[in-house]
Write a protein that holds these residues in place. Structure first.
Motif: not given
Length: 539
Positions: A228-241
């Motif tokens: 049920d997790v819904r994830t938003w991120s400002a991290f770009p996918f081109f970085w490892s995190a």
């Protein structure tokens, strides 16, 4: 020789397929009808694109077939230059299914940086979103196959070219793709991530399939991610995190990725509210922008639960959390595909405090005396060296002996110690790398660019502490006699030559006599940093 080891890798629970293609097929089978991606391409007021896990797998499969039809083979390097959008996710796994190697490109790159990475990575195919924010990536790109990009055979843009690429793969049979995917092993090359280091140019970190997949399964467990997790991120996918902690972990947990192509605080707040996000990820300076936005007080963020109580999210009036969850007790690097040490995010607060976690299964860690290189005992500080199942295969075009010591350990350039409980304590950088807003910035890259400034005789970059960014880039510059150079002039010179986050926040003009040099004529960085801090304080 003292080595701190985690439990055997075989003891780690919850680990599934260890190839990226196998990972996607496994989670798509397990969560077929669940929502995998939510994307608002025209903002929250426009239509929303929603993909199920089965739909994501179908799109990745179609991309993989298109790549095979285009002549992509085992080990072919495919560069990907897009914002955080559904095509990025599907392409990452489609490249893996086809047996190729993904080279995710930094969307902040300016033309010279982009050209360098494309050439250095030997990318044969570039899949690109032509325009993003102020960038037109193809405007100044050298011709494919020319002397500047000798191995690049084809460039495909989102739009008609993308549709044509996909259509060309529709005749590829499932059996051919399945055969290609079956020949991909956990030890095969999967991913080249470029990161700024202590050299002037970005370094290509080569990972096998096992590294990002193991970290995805691992993060899902450590962060306590459920379907049920819904994830938003400002991290770009081109970085490892972004790749491992956000994208991989969310999919491993069966959750939904709420995508925002580029960070904008007002739109981010609207997404957090309307999509009922439970797990947000942002760097401190982005949290500050969210909290300072006029909409902050009026947005309903009550769905958030994977947040720290002391952060901006935890302080929001609609969010009610205790100090019961935090991912901060962790340590890693791009070279280790993120974490090598960690504690579960819901470990008791007292266990998480003031340390960076225990050595994870399969990993080994040494603390090395900076003078002798000898391994130190618990409680003694030195350079952190690591080895384990997620350690990179090496840097692209760099010999192994230049990457690892004779025992196979990678020397991180970070300082720290291991306490009596076998918990790592990271105490900072031993090198001069600047870490600002979650990004690594090489001082040498800035300095070499400023060598071309006609009004400067010298320019040195250092990092100074900052409350939200961690550090800011500060340049100490020496002007040519008779030239008038100011702060804005230096910053303007760098624009368009290096990525925006590398441009110094402050520029301090100094005299040559202010610089203290070593016996081999190098500037003493510690004294330069103190000088910059003092001069800025006096302003």
């Amino acid at each position: 020789m003292t080595t701190f080891r985690g439990p055997p890798l075989s003891s780690e629970p919850g680990i599934g397929s260890l190839t990226l293609g196998g990972f996607l097929r496994e989670v798509a089978t397990r969560h077929a009808d669940r929502e995998a991606i939510a994307f608002h391409p025209d903002g929250i007021a426009g239509p929303v694109l929603r993909w199920s896990y089965a739909g994501l797998a179908d799109d990745a499969t179609r991309i993989a077939k298109a790549l095979l039809a285009a002549g992509v083979g085992k080990g072919t390097r495919v560069a990907l230059l897009m914002g955080n959008r559904p095509e990025w996710v599907a392409t990452a796994y489609g490249v893996a299914l086809a047996g190729a190697v993904l080279v995710p490109l930094n969307t902040w790159y300016e033309a010279p940086e982009l050209a360098y990475v494309l050439r250095h990575s030997d990318a044969a195919l570039l899949l690109v979103q032509r325009r993003l924010l102020t960038h037109d990536y193809l405007e100044r790109l050298a011709p494919a196959g020319g002397p500047e990009l000798p191995f690049l055979r084809r460039v495909v843009c989102l739009g008609d070219e993308w549709d044509e690429l996909l259509a060309a793969g529709d005749d590829v049979r499932d059996a051919r793709l399945d055969a290609a995917a079956a020949e991909v092993a956990p030890a095969d090359d999967a991913l080249v991530v470029y990161t700024s280091g202590t050299t002037a140019r970005p370094k290509g970190v080569l990972h096998a399939h096992r590294a990002p997949t193991l970290q995805a399964w691992r993060f899902a467990r450590l962060l306590r991610l459920e379907p049920d997790v819904r994830t938003w991120s400002a991290f770009p996918f081109f970085w490892s995190a972004g790749f491992n902690m956000v994208m991989g972990a969310t999919l491993a947990g069966g959750g939904c990725l709420v995508l925002q192509e580029t960070f904008e605080p007002g739109e981010a707040l609207r997404l957090l509210e309307s999509e009922r996000v439970t797990s947000p990820h942002a760097w401190p300076h982005q949290l500050a922008q969210l909290e300072d936005h006029p909409d902050w007080e009026t947005r309903d963020l009550s769905a958030l639960r994977h947040v720290e109580a002391f952060t901006s999210f935890g302080r929001h009036k609609t969010v009610h959390v205790d100090d019961a969850w935090s991912p901060r007790a962790a340590y890693g690097a791009t070279e280790t595909a993120t974490i090598v040490c960690a504690l579960p995010a819901d470990a008791p607060a007292g266990e998480r405090a003031d340390n960076h976690g225990a050595v994870l299964p399969g990993n080994a860690l040494r603390i090395l005396d900076p003078t002798t290189g000898d391994a130190l005992e618990a409680g003694q500080s030195g350079e952190i060296a690591v080895k384990g199942p997620t350690l990179m295969k090496g840097y692209v075009k760099v010999l192994p002996e230049a990457c690892f010591d004779e025992d196979g350990f990678f020397h991180t350039g970070d300082a720290g110690f291991v306490d009596e409980r076998d918990r790592l304590h990271w105490t900072g950088r031993t090198s001069d790398l600047i870490k600002t807003g979650g990004a690594n910035v090489s001082p040498v890259e800035i300095e070499e660019t400023l060598l071309r400034h006609p009004g400067l005789t010298a320019a040195l970059a250092v990092g100074l502490p900052h409350p939200t960014l961690g550090e800011i880039v500060v340049v100490c510059a020496v002007a040519h006699h008779g030239h008038t150079v100011d702060e804005e002039d230096v910053r303007a010179f760098l624009r368009g030559r290096i990525a925006s986050y590398k441009i110094p926040r402050r520029v301090v003009l100094v005299d040559e006599s202010d610089l203290t040099r070593t016996g081999n004529a190098k500037i003493r960085t510690d004294e330069l940093r103190a000088l910059a801090s003092r001069l800025l304080d006096e302003r």
